[in-house]
Scaffold this motif. Structure first.
Motif, PDB file in Angstrom:
ATOM      1  N   HIS A 307      31.896  31.293  30.363  1.00  0.00           N
ATOM      2  CA  HIS A 307      31.989  32.226  29.518  1.00  0.00           C
ATOM      3  C   HIS A 307      33.676  32.558  29.100  1.00  0.00           C
ATOM      4  O   HIS A 307      33.806  32.592  28.107  1.00  0.00           O
ATOM      5  CB  HIS A 307      31.893  33.616  30.418  1.00  0.00           C
ATOM      6  N   HIS A 308      34.610  32.324  30.095  1.00  0.00           N
ATOM      7  CA  HIS A 308      35.848  32.506  29.855  1.00  0.00           C
ATOM      8  C   HIS A 308      36.214  31.365  28.826  1.00  0.00           C
ATOM      9  O   HIS A 308      37.142  31.652  27.967  1.00  0.00           O
ATOM     10  CB  HIS A 308      36.895  32.500  31.153  1.00  0.00           C
ATOM     11  N   LEU A 309      35.940  30.215  29.231  1.00  0.00           N
ATOM     12  CA  LEU A 309      36.402  28.893  28.513  1.00  0.00           C
ATOM     13  C   LEU A 309      35.759  29.148  27.047  1.00  0.00           C
ATOM     14  O   LEU A 309      36.324  28.905  26.143  1.00  0.00           O
ATOM     15  CB  LEU A 309      35.837  27.658  28.992  1.00  0.00           C
ATOM     16  N   PHE A 310      34.580  29.580  27.064  1.00  0.00           N
ATOM     17  CA  PHE A 310      34.000  29.672  25.701  1.00  0.00           C
ATOM     18  C   PHE A 310      34.843  30.836  24.666  1.00  0.00           C
ATOM     19  O   PHE A 310      34.832  30.587  23.554  1.00  0.00           O
ATOM     20  CB  PHE A 310      32.363  30.057  25.789  1.00  0.00           C
ATOM     21  N   LEU A 311      35.016  31.706  25.230  1.00  0.00           N
ATOM     22  CA  LEU A 311      35.919  32.948  24.794  1.00  0.00           C
ATOM     23  C   LEU A 311      37.190  32.621  24.377  1.00  0.00           C
ATOM     24  O   LEU A 311      38.080  33.321  24.035  1.00  0.00           O
ATOM     25  CB  LEU A 311      35.629  34.130  25.374  1.00  0.00           C
ATOM     26  N   GLU A 337      34.957  33.519  15.091  1.00  0.00           N
ATOM     27  CA  GLU A 337      36.174  33.766  16.031  1.00  0.00           C
ATOM     28  C   GLU A 337      35.881  32.967  17.314  1.00  0.00           C
ATOM     29  O   GLU A 337      36.718  32.896  18.017  1.00  0.00           O
ATOM     30  CB  GLU A 337      35.982  35.322  16.492  1.00  0.00           C
ATOM     31  N   LEU A 338      34.500  32.349  17.388  1.00  0.00           N
ATOM     32  CA  LEU A 338      34.447  31.636  18.594  1.00  0.00           C
ATOM     33  C   LEU A 338      34.478  29.977  17.996  1.00  0.00           C
ATOM     34  O   LEU A 338      33.965  29.127  18.736  1.00  0.00           O
ATOM     35  CB  LEU A 338      33.115  31.913  19.100  1.00  0.00           C
ATOM     36  N   GLY A 339      35.025  29.719  16.719  1.00  0.00           N
ATOM     37  CA  GLY A 339      35.252  28.480  16.386  1.00  0.00           C
ATOM     38  C   GLY A 339      33.743  27.766  15.742  1.00  0.00           C
ATOM     39  O   GLY A 339      33.773  26.711  15.381  1.00  0.00           O
ATOM     40  N   LEU A 340      32.937  28.714  15.692  1.00  0.00           N
ATOM     41  CA  LEU A 340      31.594  28.217  14.981  1.00  0.00           C
ATOM     42  C   LEU A 340      31.518  28.451  13.423  1.00  0.00           C
ATOM     43  O   LEU A 340      31.365  29.649  13.158  1.00  0.00           O
ATOM     44  CB  LEU A 340      30.455  28.927  15.872  1.00  0.00           C
ATOM     45  N   ASP A 341      31.442  27.371  12.830  1.00  0.00           N
ATOM     46  CA  ASP A 341      31.378  27.556  11.311  1.00  0.00           C
ATOM     47  C   ASP A 341      29.745  27.519  10.848  1.00  0.00           C
ATOM     48  O   ASP A 341      29.156  26.324  10.813  1.00  0.00           O
ATOM     49  CB  ASP A 341      32.148  26.303  10.913  1.00  0.00           C
ATOM     50  N   ILE A 342      29.230  28.702  10.949  1.00  0.00           N
ATOM     51  CA  ILE A 342      27.758  28.795  10.450  1.00  0.00           C
ATOM     52  C   ILE A 342      27.750  29.438   9.268  1.00  0.00           C
ATOM     53  O   ILE A 342      27.416  28.684   8.122  1.00  0.00           O
ATOM     54  CB  ILE A 342      27.106  29.635  11.599  1.00  0.00           C
ATOM     55  N   ALA A 343      27.690  30.875   9.096  1.00  0.00           N
ATOM     56  CA  ALA A 343      28.037  31.260   7.675  1.00  0.00           C
ATOM     57  C   ALA A 343      28.981  32.355   7.934  1.00  0.00           C
ATOM     58  O   ALA A 343      29.239  32.744   8.921  1.00  0.00           O
ATOM     59  CB  ALA A 343      27.021  32.044   7.536  1.00  0.00           C
TER      60      ALA A 343
END
Ligand code: FES
Length: 672
Positions: A307-311, A337-343
């Motif tokens: 959790h901490h590493l993901f955030l 914000e979590l580095g996920l380029d979705i939409a």
């Protein structure tokens, strides 16, 4: 309503009432509190409002429905039927008017809050009410006489449609807004996110269908994701990959050490996790054949370190007492914000953590298994390298975690391996002869069945997986080959030549090996590793039972992939789980993944689990004085303090005593 007004009865809800003649079916449904969907604002485009009038006599309801109980199909319905096809007998509820007494069936696909059936019989169904829904609206065109922004007119149209006052739009959409409105001829479909301040998070020109979410379980070893249709609730693609962080260490603590010893190490781990998740999203999109931009919601569950590493939070405090979390609260974020380029507007929801050692994955297990709603006292155990344990019922829930280590996953075991083709997963030992038979993942045959050698030619025979090691040790205990202390007897003591001396201890030869397969033995060290792991698990459960003032729960639920494969009888012979009737031990499968999916499909479940987690009584095993005492007692097979009387009543457990003490050692007597 007047007595002479038509009586309308909706099925399957059974809701009924009188409405003025000429009332639209959709309006009658809304007035009577019937769950009937509408995405296009009654424009005859979405067909989500479809209903089926039931013509004929209905003695149960005391009415006869005539063919003219609803108005004849109008031009909008004819057009829909021509263009997209309407099933026979179906009507559009936004068009059909009620003219006489009528019974109207609302098919499951027209219900807003339809239920998604879960496979297990005892599982609760999920009520479909996702955080993101689509709305088709027609927006007023700009007018020189009444100047206003395109966004303001879009929001006004949506407000009128949805009855939402405080509606806004994600700023990321603003640059593209004007083009979309004009391309759609002022008709657009908006995705509105309502978990928190309601916002438009995606916009398409014209009428659009298809909105998806992903539920992700980030484990220390593997990451699993389920791409889910937010309209039907169906999982349309599932994918998994190894957690790329594994190269920094197998267990979470070695990853915490990496961050402590290497400047920038935490960021490195965060990046590697996000790279893995990006690959997972790509896999899911490809498997389902959908546009990435249709994924508008994501839900994540994981242990506290993940959790901490993901955030992007430094997990260093989780490596030492008092295991302080930066925050355990649920997080509502943008996926970007979590580095996920979705939409641009895709949202992310991270379930709350229960405590410094009990993660959002355990919260998801609670959401799936509902200990807080149970009438009887249930112990839920999620077995992994860390066992997460919940004990509770309606009156309250306790939680703890216990460091079982990786032995249950086949690590620290001489012939151990992950559950994969070629691994021994089932074992039986004849209590008289001490001879084993076993089954290997990838083959249905037992090792003494004709054709076994050919059957395993493809997979090979490579080692023992976690469930296999539990079974073989439990079978050795039941056959009197290993004693309650966990010591393997000699060939002389046990009467089987399969017990062989290796150094100062004994090993049990499960498979002799040949040209193509290795020799597979169970050593006393293997048994020791299993004893340590299961003692940690049981001691955690025992501690919670102490707090609750009971000697055993009413039932036990085994969660996790491992829990799905483990045999309750063998687990209990080892004393892994408390002594309850064997038929009271069930497997919940991947309950953490299910919990994540529930939070994806039902936004109220998010507030529910946040409340439940706040109310859970957290027990920290590391500082509980009795933990050590329970641990020591639980190293015995099954236990040196708890009697396991229910188990002993149905499973004979011989009581030989082996080892150097010698005095107590006695030869097992075999039947002739
Ligand atoms: S509400 Fe969309 S077709 Fe009736």
């Amino acid at each position: 309503m007047a007595e002479a007004d038509p009586l309308v009865i909706f099925t399957p809800s059974g809701k009924r009432g009188r409405v003025a003649p000429g009332t639209k079916v959709l309006d009658a449904a809304r007035r009577l509190g019937v769950d009937l969907d509408s995405v296009c604002g009654r424009r005859g485009i979405c067909s989500k409002c479809q209903v089926a009038p039931s013509i004929g006599a209905h003695p149960k309801h005391g009415i006869t429905v005539t063919a003219d109980a609803l108005s004849p199909a109008n031009e909008v319905e004819h057009r829909y039927d021509r263009v997209r096809g309407l099933k026979p007998g179906r009507r559009l509820g936004c068009q059909a008017e009620i003219r006489g007494d009528v019974v109207i069936d609302v098919p499951p696909e027209s219900q807003v809050h339809r239920q998604v059936v879960r496979k297990r019989a005892e599982a609760h169904e999920i009520v479909l009410d996702p955080a993101v829904k689509l709305h088709y609206v027609e927006v007023a065109e700009p007018d020189l006489d009444a100047p206003s922004g395109d966004l303001e007119r879009l929001l006004e149209a949506l407000r009128a449609e949805m009855g939402l006052d405080a509606l806004g739009m994600d700023f990321a959409l603003l640059p593209g807004l004007q083009k979309v409105l004009r391309r759609g001829g002022w008709k657009v479909t908006a995705a509105v996110h309502t978990d928190g301040v309601p916002e438009v998070i995606a916009l398409w020109p014209g009428y659009h269908e298809g909105v998806y979410g992903i539920a992700v379980d980030i484990g220390s070893t593997t990451i699993a994701g389920h791409l889910t249709d937010l309209v039907s609730g169906a999982v349309v693609a599932s994918s998994g990959l190894m957690n790329p962080q594994i190269r920094y260490g197998e267990d979470v603590m070695s990853r915490v050490s990496h961050t402590m010893m290497n400047p920038g190490g935490a960021a490195e781990l965060t990046d590697s996790l996000r790279v893995g998740l990006t690959a997972l999203v790509a896999d899911l999109v490809e498997e389902a054949g959908i546009e990435r931009s249709a994924i508008l919601d994501t839900v994540f569950v994981m242990n506290p370190v993940m959790h901490h590493l993901f955030l992007g939070l430094d997990p260093v405090e989780l490596g030492q007492a008092p295991f302080a979390l930066a925050s355990g609260a649920a997080q509502r974020l943008h996926a970007r914000e979590l580095g996920l380029d979705i939409a641009p507007g895709t949202r992310a929801y991270v379930l709350p953590l229960i405590a410094g050692h009990v993660g959002a994955d355990a919260a998801a297990v609670a959401l799936s298994e509902q200990p807080h709603g149970s009438d009887d006292l249930v112990l839920v155990v999620d077995v992994g390298t860390n066992a997460e344990i919940l004990l509770g019922d309606r009156s309250g829930v306790l939680a703890c975690s216990s460091p079982t280590g990786p032995a249950f996953e086949g690590a620290q075991i001489s012939a151990g391996q992950r559950a994969a083709p070629g691994a021994i997963e089932r074992v039986k030992i004849d209590p008289v002869t001490g001879e084993p038979r076993f089954r290997v993942i990838g083959s249905e045959l037992w090792s003494d069945d004709p054709g076994f050698a050919e059957a395993i030619a493809g997979t090979g025979l490579t080692g023992i997986c976690g469930s296999g090691i539990i079974e073989v040790v439990a079978e050795m205990r039941m056959a009197g080959i290993v004693d309650a202390k966990g010591l393997i007897g000699t060939a002389e003591e046990t009467g089987t030549p399969r017990c062989v001396a290796e150094g100062r201890t004994q090993s049990y030869v499960l498979w002799q090996g040949d040209d193509t397969t290795p020799r597979i033995t169970v050593t006393n060290n293997d048994i020791r590793a299993i004893q340590m792991a299961k003692a940690a698990l049981y001691a955690g459960a025992r501690l919670l039972m102490d707090k609750r003032g009971v000697d055993a729960p009413d039932r036990v639920v085994l969660a996790g992939a491992f829990g799905a494969h483990i045999s309750p009888r063998h687990a209990m012979v080892l004393g892994m789980i408390p002594d309850v009737p064997l038929d009271k031990v069930t497997s919940a499968g991947n309950a953490a993944g299910t919990g994540a999916r529930i939070a994806l499909l039902n936004k109220a479940a998010r507030t529910e689990i946040e409340r439940v987690v706040r109310e859970i009584d957290k027990v920290e095993t590391a500082v509980e004085p009795r933990f050590q005492e329970h641990f020591v007692a639980a190293t015995a097979l099954p236990n040196s303090a708890d009697p396991f009387a229910r188990l002993r009543a149905v499973v004979p457990l011989p009581e030989p005593s082996f080892g150097k003490a010698g005095d107590g050692a006695r030869r097992r007597r075999r039947r002739p």
